[in-house]
Design an enzyme around this catalytic site. Structure first.
Site, PDB file in Angstrom:
ATOM      1  N   ASP A 264     -32.854  19.648  14.249  1.00  0.00           N
ATOM      2  CA  ASP A 264     -32.126  20.689  13.993  1.00  0.00           C
ATOM      3  C   ASP A 264     -32.055  21.950  14.016  1.00  0.00           C
ATOM      4  O   ASP A 264     -31.597  22.155  15.135  1.00  0.00           O
ATOM      5  CB  ASP A 264     -34.028  21.194  13.087  1.00  0.00           C
ATOM      6  CG  ASP A 264     -33.809  22.104  12.122  1.00  0.00           C
ATOM      7  OD1 ASP A 264     -32.994  22.804  11.980  1.00  0.00           O
ATOM      8  OD2 ASP A 264     -34.414  22.891  10.676  1.00  0.00           O
TER       9      ASP A 264
ATOM     10  N   SER B 176     -38.338  26.361   5.173  1.00  0.00           N
ATOM     11  CA  SER B 176     -37.266  27.267   6.308  1.00  0.00           C
ATOM     12  C   SER B 176     -38.026  28.279   6.523  1.00  0.00           C
ATOM     13  O   SER B 176     -39.497  28.293   6.192  1.00  0.00           O
ATOM     14  CB  SER B 176     -36.493  26.836   5.579  1.00  0.00           C
ATOM     15  OG  SER B 176     -35.800  27.493   6.679  1.00  0.00           O
TER      16      SER B 176
ATOM     17  N   HIS C 263     -31.728  19.813   8.800  1.00  0.00           N
ATOM     18  CA  HIS C 263     -32.966  21.173   8.201  1.00  0.00           C
ATOM     19  C   HIS C 263     -32.874  20.875   7.149  1.00  0.00           C
ATOM     20  O   HIS C 263     -31.821  21.169   6.354  1.00  0.00           O
ATOM     21  CB  HIS C 263     -31.736  22.523   8.472  1.00  0.00           C
ATOM     22  CG  HIS C 263     -33.191  23.886   8.199  1.00  0.00           C
ATOM     23  ND1 HIS C 263     -33.703  24.510   8.992  1.00  0.00           N
ATOM     24  CD2 HIS C 263     -32.801  24.334   7.490  1.00  0.00           C
ATOM     25  CE1 HIS C 263     -34.227  25.515   8.787  1.00  0.00           C
ATOM     26  NE2 HIS C 263     -33.134  25.619   7.446  1.00  0.00           N
TER      27      HIS C 263
END
Length: 328
Positions: free
Chosen positions: A271, A144, A300
């Site tokens: 996601d 991320s 995610h």
């Protein structure tokens, strides 16, 4: 044309959408078998970073190291970090999970903290690891926000990346921060947004207590999204004129074409954090180094599987890519 069209990821049948694939691993996964040794890295500006090492036993020395970068408001103890570190160790690599400024259980010393485009700290960590003299091959892994920092680091100034850095693998990366900040504000994502903002507000309050008179807390509880928070705190604390200027500078998407080491980017199509602009298919199609994999499922920072060894797809895929003779 490194567009990976044959992703092998399949979620467990009971995790049947992106929200479940995101939330269940975050809240309920446990990863035994990881023991960190912490090192305090003092920085040239008077601040520090906490580095969590997971080295192989002395009877199994290795000259390969993977440096793992966590997501927004995460740290080295998060299940996805521990899972990746364990998989890397199992594959015969040392691992270094580093905690950003203000993460890892301690508030940093300076007014500034970390931000999603801060490649200088990653560079310091990489060079510190290389300077030990133990590692001929260094790999970068990011999740991320940490994936965004990793991609930006590799692409913005390729000449400053040490030659020991050979490959990278990143997952669930918001390569377009402007669009992502809007996307996560959708009604269906409020549970994630509120959790992030709660943690960020606590950090700002802790900073205000540490540095009396330097942080204005007036109206902090009225901030309702990332754009408001970044306008009020992130941008000015790190030298940006506005949140928009920060997003433009920090988004890794604009640097992808500069990457010169084989790099795997895995972003799931379901996601809940990532808009369409975070799937850089055109860049991957024209780059010999950026391998883009977009499985339909994964959530995610999720990619859970039901394998007997407890590993997730992201961990198996990273090890496969990083250690392959010819990445694909």
């Amino acid at each position: 044309m490194p567009l990976v069209s044959n992703s092998r990821y399949q979620p467990p049948f009971y995790l049947f959408n992106g929200h479940l694939q995101t939330i269940v691993p975050s809240l309920w996964r446990t990863v035994p078998g990881v023991a960190y040794q912490r090192e305090r890295l003092e920085l040239p500006d008077g601040d520090f970073l906490n580095l969590d090492w997971s080295r192989l036993p002395e009877m199994r020395p290795t000259d390969s190291l993977a440096i793992v970068s966590h997501g927004l408001e995460g740290d080295a103890s998060r299940p996805y970090m521990r899972g990746m570190v364990r998989a890397l160790n199992r594959a015969g690599l040392d691992a270094l999970a580093w905690n950003y400024r203000s993460c890892g259980g301690e508030m940093n010393r300076l007014l500034r903290s970390y931000h999603l485009g801060d490649t200088d700290d990653l560079d310091l960590v990489v060079r510190h690891a290389v300077a030990t003299g133990r590692y001929q091959r260094v790999y970068l892994v990011g999740f991320s926000a940490g994936g965004n920092v990793t991609l930006k680091y590799l692409g913005e100034e390729p000449a400053r990346v040490p030659a020991e850095v050979k490959r990278a693998a990143v997952f669930s990366v918001p390569t377009d921060l402007q669009a992502s900040s809007v996307y996560i504000s959708r009604p269906q994502n409020q549970v994630y947004l509120r959790r992030f903002l709660k943690s960020l507000r606590l950090k700002v309050r802790a900073k205000a207590e540490l540095l009396p008179g330097q942080v204005d807390l007036d109206g902090i509880e009225d901030l309702r999204d990332f754009q408001e928070f970044d306008s009020r705190y992130t941008a000015p604390m790190h030298g940006f004129d506005s949140a928009d200027a920060y997003y433009q500078h920090a988004s890794s998407g604009r640097y992808l074409s500069g990457i010169q080491v084989p790099t795997l980017l895995v972003n799931a199509q379901n996601d809940p954090f990532l808009p369409a602009s975070c799937f850089p298919r055109e860049v991957a199609a024209n780059s010999p180094f950026v391998f883009l994999e977009t499985p339909p499922e994964g959530g995610h920072v999720g990619f859970p599987e039901g394998s007997p060894d407890g590993e997730y797809y992201s961990e198996r895929r990273a090890v496969e890519f990083l250690t392959a003779e010819v990445p694909a």
